[in-house]
Design an enzyme around this catalytic site. Sequence first.
Site, PDB file in Angstrom:
ATOM      1  N   ASP A  33       0.648  -1.195  -0.058  1.00  0.00           N
ATOM      2  CA  ASP A  33      -0.049  -0.008   0.023  1.00  0.00           C
ATOM      3  C   ASP A  33       0.985   1.214   0.067  1.00  0.00           C
ATOM      4  OD1 ASP A  33      -2.565   1.335  -0.091  1.00  0.00           O
ATOM      5  OD2 ASP A  33      -2.870   1.216   2.021  1.00  0.00           O
ATOM      6  N   HIS A  50       2.283   3.199  -9.059  1.00  0.00           N
ATOM      7  CA  HIS A  50       1.943   1.904  -9.305  1.00  0.00           C
ATOM      8  C   HIS A  50       3.167   1.213  -9.891  1.00  0.00           C
ATOM      9  CE1 HIS A  50      -1.796   1.943  -7.485  1.00  0.00           C
ATOM     10  NE2 HIS A  50      -2.311   2.527  -8.536  1.00  0.00           N
ATOM     11  N   GLU A  80     -12.538  -4.489  -4.429  1.00  0.00           N
ATOM     12  CA  GLU A  80     -13.058  -3.267  -4.268  1.00  0.00           C
ATOM     13  C   GLU A  80     -12.286  -2.205  -5.210  1.00  0.00           C
ATOM     14  OE1 GLU A  80     -14.560  -5.860  -1.521  1.00  0.00           O
ATOM     15  OE2 GLU A  80     -12.372  -5.323  -1.334  1.00  0.00           O
ATOM     16  N   TRP A  82     -11.818  -2.076  -8.295  1.00  0.00           N
ATOM     17  CA  TRP A  82     -12.629  -1.582  -9.327  1.00  0.00           C
ATOM     18  C   TRP A  82     -13.080  -0.257  -9.261  1.00  0.00           C
ATOM     19  CZ3 TRP A  82     -11.397  -4.425 -13.444  1.00  0.00           C
ATOM     20  CH2 TRP A  82     -11.071  -5.961 -13.353  1.00  0.00           C
ATOM     21  N   LEU A 144       9.621 -21.636  -4.308  1.00  0.00           N
ATOM     22  CA  LEU A 144       8.687 -20.527  -3.702  1.00  0.00           C
ATOM     23  C   LEU A 144       7.471 -20.660  -4.101  1.00  0.00           C
ATOM     24  CD1 LEU A 144       8.398 -18.094  -1.786  1.00  0.00           C
ATOM     25  CD2 LEU A 144       9.218 -16.719  -3.765  1.00  0.00           C
TER      26      LEU A 144
HETATM   27  C1  IPE Z   1      -5.624  -2.944  -0.413  1.00  0.00           C
HETATM   28  O1  IPE Z   1      -5.283  -1.484  -0.377  1.00  0.00           O
HETATM   29  C2  IPE Z   1      -5.508  -3.432  -1.749  1.00  0.00           C
HETATM   30  C3  IPE Z   1      -4.082  -3.681  -2.287  1.00  0.00           C
HETATM   31  C4  IPE Z   1      -3.064  -3.218  -1.830  1.00  0.00           C
HETATM   32  C5  IPE Z   1      -4.237  -4.280  -3.660  1.00  0.00           C
HETATM   33  P1  IPE Z   1      -6.293  -0.392  -0.692  1.00  0.00           P
HETATM   34  O2  IPE Z   1      -5.491   0.727  -0.756  1.00  0.00           O
HETATM   35  O3  IPE Z   1      -7.302  -0.775  -1.726  1.00  0.00           O
HETATM   36  O4  IPE Z   1      -7.159  -0.444   0.715  1.00  0.00           O
HETATM   37  P2  IPE Z   1      -8.194   0.672   1.541  1.00  0.00           P
HETATM   38  O5  IPE Z   1      -9.069   1.127   0.733  1.00  0.00           O
HETATM   39  O6  IPE Z   1      -7.118   1.771   1.988  1.00  0.00           O
HETATM   40  O7  IPE Z   1      -8.683  -0.127   2.716  1.00  0.00           O
HETATM   41  C1  IPE Z   2      -1.656   0.202  -3.362  1.00  0.00           C
HETATM   42  O1  IPE Z   2      -1.264   1.387  -3.280  1.00  0.00           O
HETATM   43  C2  IPE Z   2      -1.887  -0.479  -4.561  1.00  0.00           C
HETATM   44  C3  IPE Z   2      -3.248  -0.809  -5.015  1.00  0.00           C
HETATM   45  C4  IPE Z   2      -4.207  -0.710  -4.387  1.00  0.00           C
HETATM   46  C5  IPE Z   2      -3.173  -1.557  -6.242  1.00  0.00           C
HETATM   47  P1  IPE Z   2      -2.647   2.799  -3.367  1.00  0.00           P
HETATM   48  O2  IPE Z   2      -2.803   2.928  -4.723  1.00  0.00           O
HETATM   49  O3  IPE Z   2      -3.768   2.051  -2.610  1.00  0.00           O
HETATM   50  O4  IPE Z   2      -1.811   3.639  -2.613  1.00  0.00           O
HETATM   51  P2  IPE Z   2      -2.619   4.777  -1.671  1.00  0.00           P
HETATM   52  O5  IPE Z   2      -3.168   4.194  -0.389  1.00  0.00           O
HETATM   53  O6  IPE Z   2      -3.618   5.665  -2.632  1.00  0.00           O
HETATM   54  O7  IPE Z   2      -1.301   5.654  -1.272  1.00  0.00           O
HETATM   55 MG    MG Z   3      -4.189   2.371  -0.617  1.00  0.00          MG
END
Ligand code: IPE
Ligand code: IPE
Ligand code: MG
Length: 255
Positions: A33, A50, A80, A82, A144
Amino acid sequence: MNTRQVMELWKAWKADGVENPETLPKHVAIIMDGNGRWARKHRLAVSRGHRQGTEALREIIRHTDDLGIGALSLYAFSTENWNRPQEEVAALMQLILDFFASEIDELDEKNVRILILGDKGALPEKQRETLIEAERRTAGNTGLRLNIAVNYGSRAELARAARLIAEEVRDGRLRPEEIGEETVAGHLYTAGQPDVDLLIRTSGEMRLSNFLLYQNAYAEFVFPEVLWPDFTVAEYDRCLEIFAGRNRRYGGRQA
Ligand code: IPE
Ligand code: IPE
Ligand code: MG
């Protein structure tokens, strides 16, 4: 890294007074995240965040393999996600293709076995085929276990398990009184793999966001502040050291 370097790591942990310096997790799960915040911090488009995240990913997979950890589960795209802007979803979908195009040869060569957690059926055709091909190509590998969660949600996974079990009961292959915890575990995407020992979520957020609810029942949680694109092997080692210092009791009373 080789065995000698792993021993060095353990020696350093011991010197730091870590409680169980030889304890590596069998299964690590990572919620990657912070890509969006990283992009904002650098005044870049979210898609660049990303992309930078996949760079960190390469190193972390390699290091997990080097250390001899048996399984690594990575949260790449949730059910979620999406709900994000269409442009961002498209960028993430493209990254899936790019990641496998550039990594699959090395992963296969390193004997890594890839498993996709989540519903591949709802993905665009190219992505679906790429993921199915990665699983097929590495299915016979014995190194792995790399689980990549794409279009994954833990509640959907549990509902799917319930559906599969119900079908077996309906067809007379299973009796309701035979259903136990192993039955449930055996119908999850991670069937046959050990539970998660260590869950890491970067960026300081402290929640599961629908990731491996069942498998994380007794996991140790570590929440480094660093944003995912800045997560280095040194940060990873620090998480592993914290894990080695934890005292896992599983409800019992051992010291
Ligand atoms: C969880 O992160 C999903 C991934 C890292 C793929 P999100 O950024 O989507 O989660 P929330 O919305 O902060 O809970
Ligand atoms: C996690 O990074 C990657 C995915 C959810 C695919 P985020 O895009 O959620 O990063 P923040 O939470 O907005 O910083
Ligand atoms: Mg996030």
